[in-house]
Design a protein around this motif. Structure first.
Motif, PDB file in Angstrom:
ATOM      1  N   GLY A 236       0.804  -1.220   0.000  1.00  0.00           N
ATOM      2  CA  GLY A 236       0.000   0.000   0.000  1.00  0.00           C
ATOM      3  C   GLY A 236       0.837   1.271   0.000  1.00  0.00           C
ATOM      4  O   GLY A 236       0.630   2.178  -0.803  1.00  0.00           O
TER       5      GLY A 236
ATOM      6  N   GLN B 251      -6.518  -3.217   3.421  1.00  0.00           N
ATOM      7  CA  GLN B 251      -5.861  -1.934   3.183  1.00  0.00           C
ATOM      8  C   GLN B 251      -6.325  -1.458   1.806  1.00  0.00           C
ATOM      9  O   GLN B 251      -6.466  -2.255   0.891  1.00  0.00           O
ATOM     10  CB  GLN B 251      -4.353  -2.163   3.170  1.00  0.00           C
ATOM     11  CG  GLN B 251      -3.534  -0.925   3.009  1.00  0.00           C
ATOM     12  CD  GLN B 251      -2.041  -1.232   3.051  1.00  0.00           C
ATOM     13  OE1 GLN B 251      -1.629  -2.359   2.801  1.00  0.00           O
ATOM     14  NE2 GLN B 251      -1.249  -0.245   3.364  1.00  0.00           N
TER      15      GLN B 251
ATOM     16  N   ASP C 141      -6.415  -4.020   8.400  1.00  0.00           N
ATOM     17  CA  ASP C 141      -5.171  -3.576   7.775  1.00  0.00           C
ATOM     18  C   ASP C 141      -5.266  -2.083   7.480  1.00  0.00           C
ATOM     19  O   ASP C 141      -5.977  -1.673   6.575  1.00  0.00           O
ATOM     20  CB  ASP C 141      -4.946  -4.378   6.480  1.00  0.00           C
ATOM     21  CG  ASP C 141      -3.529  -4.217   5.943  1.00  0.00           C
ATOM     22  OD1 ASP C 141      -2.775  -3.377   6.468  1.00  0.00           O
ATOM     23  OD2 ASP C 141      -3.183  -4.947   4.985  1.00  0.00           O
TER      24      ASP C 141
END
Ligand SMILES: Nc1ncnc2c1ncn2[C@@H]1O[C@H](COP(=O)(O)OP(=O)(O)OP(=O)(O)O)[C@@H](O)[C@H]1O
Ligand SMILES: Nc1ncnc2c1ncn2[C@@H]1O[C@H](COP(=O)(O)OP(=O)(O)OP(=O)(O)O)[C@@H](O)[C@H]1O
Ligand SMILES: [Mg+2]
Ligand SMILES: [Mg+2]
Lengths: 350, 335
Positions: free
Chosen positions: A167, B95, B176
């Motif tokens: 991410g 996420q 997450d």
């Protein structure tokens, strides 16, 4: 900063209303129902200025950012970029202007093209704007941008695709893509939200350095006031699509007078687990932008609200040079203590 | 014991080589515990989570090890068994969950569908009522359940995904980076909710985050990863006060505090994260470690108990090498 210069971007009376799809409301109200995402925003952003937009989730920060670079068409109001009215220029004209504006979107999971390798992702703006002088030059610029955002060694990343990244790595690709062309204006929407302390400070410093070097103006969207006070020049605090308070960081963060800004500042958490500073959390939730109440939008949550506040909407007025507030009864400035000010800075830096 | 992971190895096998994202990871999580998983961007946190749900993105593969959940090994479960087990036993807030919702279906339809699929006794109306309740719990207007995902702001989508993960009453929740798009007010509310779930309903929580203040507020235990390996693990109070591993010391010392704020010197960890296609030999942290010796290059330190329930993987911690400047505690990082 604004000494005699013209703003690079400015907007007046900017509005974006979305028609509400949910059947429930339309049935209940009859006729068209609007969600007022942005409702009458005025901003001037000068070259090399970093202007923060802050406020709770859903207050219209992302929508404002998209309107300012012409990615959304306003319902009402004008946006000017270097003196050109974005509504009045042709598509082709907008495309040329776009070269000078870049965006770092809030969500790096949907904003990167899954079919482009990182090399193609980062070099695309160079090619679209015919910036690189040769193949080698292009490659060198891409490598430099990847190194700047700590995607090292860059050769290990150029061949990868967005889904092959974590991410925080995706977020850094989005930043590399925006800075590779040295634009005049960047809208950065929560660009470091997924980055850990060490990499985050590197990236904040990077944004700061290129801002000074290439005179880039930024709209920097963040919900983190400590980051805002660390890197910002000016800030606008939004609530349900309207600006509650705006001005220099010094005025708005260090001498806030609007009860809403004061509440946001008091809620900043202490980053140290061993210290239990009682932070004050603003109770309640922002109301709905669909059926906004008359009067001040913040009144239903404001502990100081009086009858006038629930009836008439306060205008956004200049209370001191460059410090604008929309409140009938502004508070005494909230002078945040030296410790808190310092803490905000320290938190942003780490 | 709720979850027990043994020698987990996960690689992403690419043409250019294997990205060794998770290497020999071993840890246990008690039922009802709240555990934080922290470490630099790209160190393998999400990969551990994906492996637990057996949802690794290609070309990720579990190359070895075991993942026991209440005694059963998830790593070797067959696909049908996994499908039954996901969401009702272990659920996850992904996420970048912002774009995980289907943009052309109303949010309420997506959430109630998940509820109804996993709980046959629930009626449609009950499912809608429950969705509205959950929306209130995460600080959103319950009438918004009828909207489409594209009509939500970033923080709203993130909260809708938290609702989605809670929809089937899982026993174990992996979150997450669940609050990256949320302001402090909402973040505090979500953290309170997660803590309550673990305290009152006994849900086990694994929280992945880069924000140490969130871990401090929400978790009892913490696992610190560096470049695919665990470097230190134990109780939050203990580790935040007395970290042993030099990486953990640097990490903890980089949190500012009020007492030190007047002339704060904050530690930073010089250098960059290593290339996981070709990780450093021996201890993966040695190129950035100011105490590194020959042994650290030759021999990979194992994770050993340094005090009850507190483990560290470092030759200094085990006494194999000595350095007069090193001792447990974050102050070392500031020297
Ligand atoms: N395409 C759209 N259609 C309908 N409503 C929308 C659309 N985009 C945004 N909205 C609504 O407009 C309001 C403002 O959204 P916006 O994304 O600008 O918020 P934000 O301040 O960026 O919030 P966050 O911090 O959560 O990202 C929200 O109520 C949102 O639901
Ligand atoms: N599908 C994939 N293919 C190849 N490599 C991958 C893939 N997904 C992740 N990686 C790599 O594996 C490593 C670990 O990734 P992971 O997503 O687990 O990191 P993380 O700790 O969650 O980081 P972040 O905090 O940035 O989200 C990273 O170096 C990443 O580049
Ligand atoms: Mg947004
Ligand atoms: Mg991750």
């Amino acid at each position: 900063m604004s000494n005699g210069q013209e703003p690079i971007v400015s907007c007046r009376g900017l509005r974006k209303w979305f028609p509400v799809s949910a059947g429930f409301f339309s049935q209940l109200m009859g006729g068209e129902v609007w969600l007022k995402a942005v409702d009458g925003v005025d901003l001037d952003i000068y070259p090399e200025e970093l202007y923060c937009l802050a406020g709770e989730s859903g207050c219209g920060k992302t929508t404002t950012g998209k309107l300012l670079i012409g990615l959304l068409e306003p319902t009402d109001g004008i946006v000017e970029f270097e003196g050109h009215d974005l509504n009045e220029i042709s598509r082709g004209g907008l495309r040329t202007l776009r070269a000078r504006m870049q965006t770092i979107f809030q969500d790096p999971y949907s904003s990167l093209n899954p079919r482009l390798s990182l090399y193609d992702t980062v070099s695309e703006p160079l090619r679209l704007n015919k910036i690189a002088t040769s193949g080698e030059d292009e490659e060198a610029r891409v490598i430099r941008a990847l190194e700047a955002v700590q995607l090292v060694p860059p050769e290990e990343f150029t061949f990868r695709y967005p889904h092959e990244l974590s991410g925080g790595q995706r977020q850094r690709v989005a930043i590399a893509r925006a800075i590779v062309v040295n634009p005049a204006f960047i809208v950065a929407d929560e660009p470091v939200s997924m980055l850990d302390v060490s990499i985050r400070s590197e990236i904040l410093n990077l944004l700061e350095n290129i801002r000074r070097e290439f005179h880039i103006a930024y709209i920097y969207v963040t919900h983190d006031l400590s980051v805002a006070s660390y890197i910002g020049d000016k800030i606008a605090i939004m609530y349900l699509g309207k600006i509650m308070e705006k001005g220099t960081i010094k005025e708005v963060i260090h001498n806030a007078v609007h009860p809403y800004s004061q509440a946001l500042i008091s809620a900043v958490p202490s980053p140290d687990p061993t210290v239990d500073r009682k932070r004050k959390i603003l109770p309640g939730e922002p109301g709905s932008p669909i059926n906004t109440p008359p009067g001040c939008l913040f009144a239903p949550r404001c502990e100081y609200a009086q009858d006038k506040c629930r009836q008439d909407e306060p205008p956004l007025e200049e209370v001191s040079p460059g410090h604008w507030v929309s409140c009938w009864f502004p508070r005494e400035p909230l002078q945040i203590s030296y410790d808190l000010a310092h803490e905000l800075k320290a938190k942003a830096k780490t | 014991m709720s979850l027990k992971i043994e020698d987990l190895k996960v690689y992403y096998c690419m043409r250019r080589g294997d990205c060794r994202a998770v290497e020999d990871v071993t840890f246990e999580i008690e039922k009802g515990d709240a555990v934080g998983l922290v470490g630099e961007s790209g160190c393998g946190k999400s990969t551990v989570a994906f492996a637990i749900l057996r949802m690794l993105p290609s070309p990720g593969e579990i190359m070895g090890g075991h993942i026991y959940f209440e005694g059963e090994d998830i790593a070797t479960m067959d696909d049908d068994a996994i499908r039954e087990f996901r969401w009702t036993q272990i659920a996850m807030v992904f996420q970048g969950a912002m774009n995980a919702l289907n943009p052309i279906l109303r949010v309420s339809d997506q959430i109630t569908e998940a509820m109804l699929k996993h709980n046959r006794e629930l009626s449609k109306d009950e499912a809608i009522e429950k969705t509205r309740e959950l929306f209130k719990l995460v600080g959103m207007d319950p009438d918004r359940i009828n909207h489409y995902p594209f009509e939500f702001s970033g923080g709203m989508k993130q909260r809708a995904m938290i609702v989605m993960a809670l929809a089937c009453d899982p026993k174990f929740l992996i979150a997450d980076e669940p609050t990256t798009a949320l302001d402090v007010t909402v973040q505090a509310q979500i953290m309170q909710l997660l803590r309550r779930l673990s305290d009152e309903l006994g849900i086990t929580l694994m929280l992945i985050t880069h924000d140490l203040s969130v871990v401090a507020e929400t978790c009892r235990n913490v696992i610190i990863m560096y470049a695919g390996k665990i470097v230190e693990t134990g109780a939050v109070v203990e580790i935040f006060q007395k970290p042993w591993h030099p990486y953990a010391q640097g990490l903890i010392a980089s949190i500012p505090s009020i007492e030190r704020s007047r002339d704060q010197t904050l530690a930073s960890i010089p250098g960059s994260p290593p290339n996981l296609l070709d990780p450093p030999q021996g201890c993966r942290f040695h190129p950035r470690c100011k105490f590194a010796r020959d042994l650290c290059i030759k021999e990979d330190p194992v994770l050993l108990e340094v005090s009850p329930g507190h483990k560290a993987a470092c030759h200094l911690a085990t006494g194999k090498i000595k350095d007069s400047k090193w001792r447990p505690g974050k102050e070392v990082a500031l020297l």
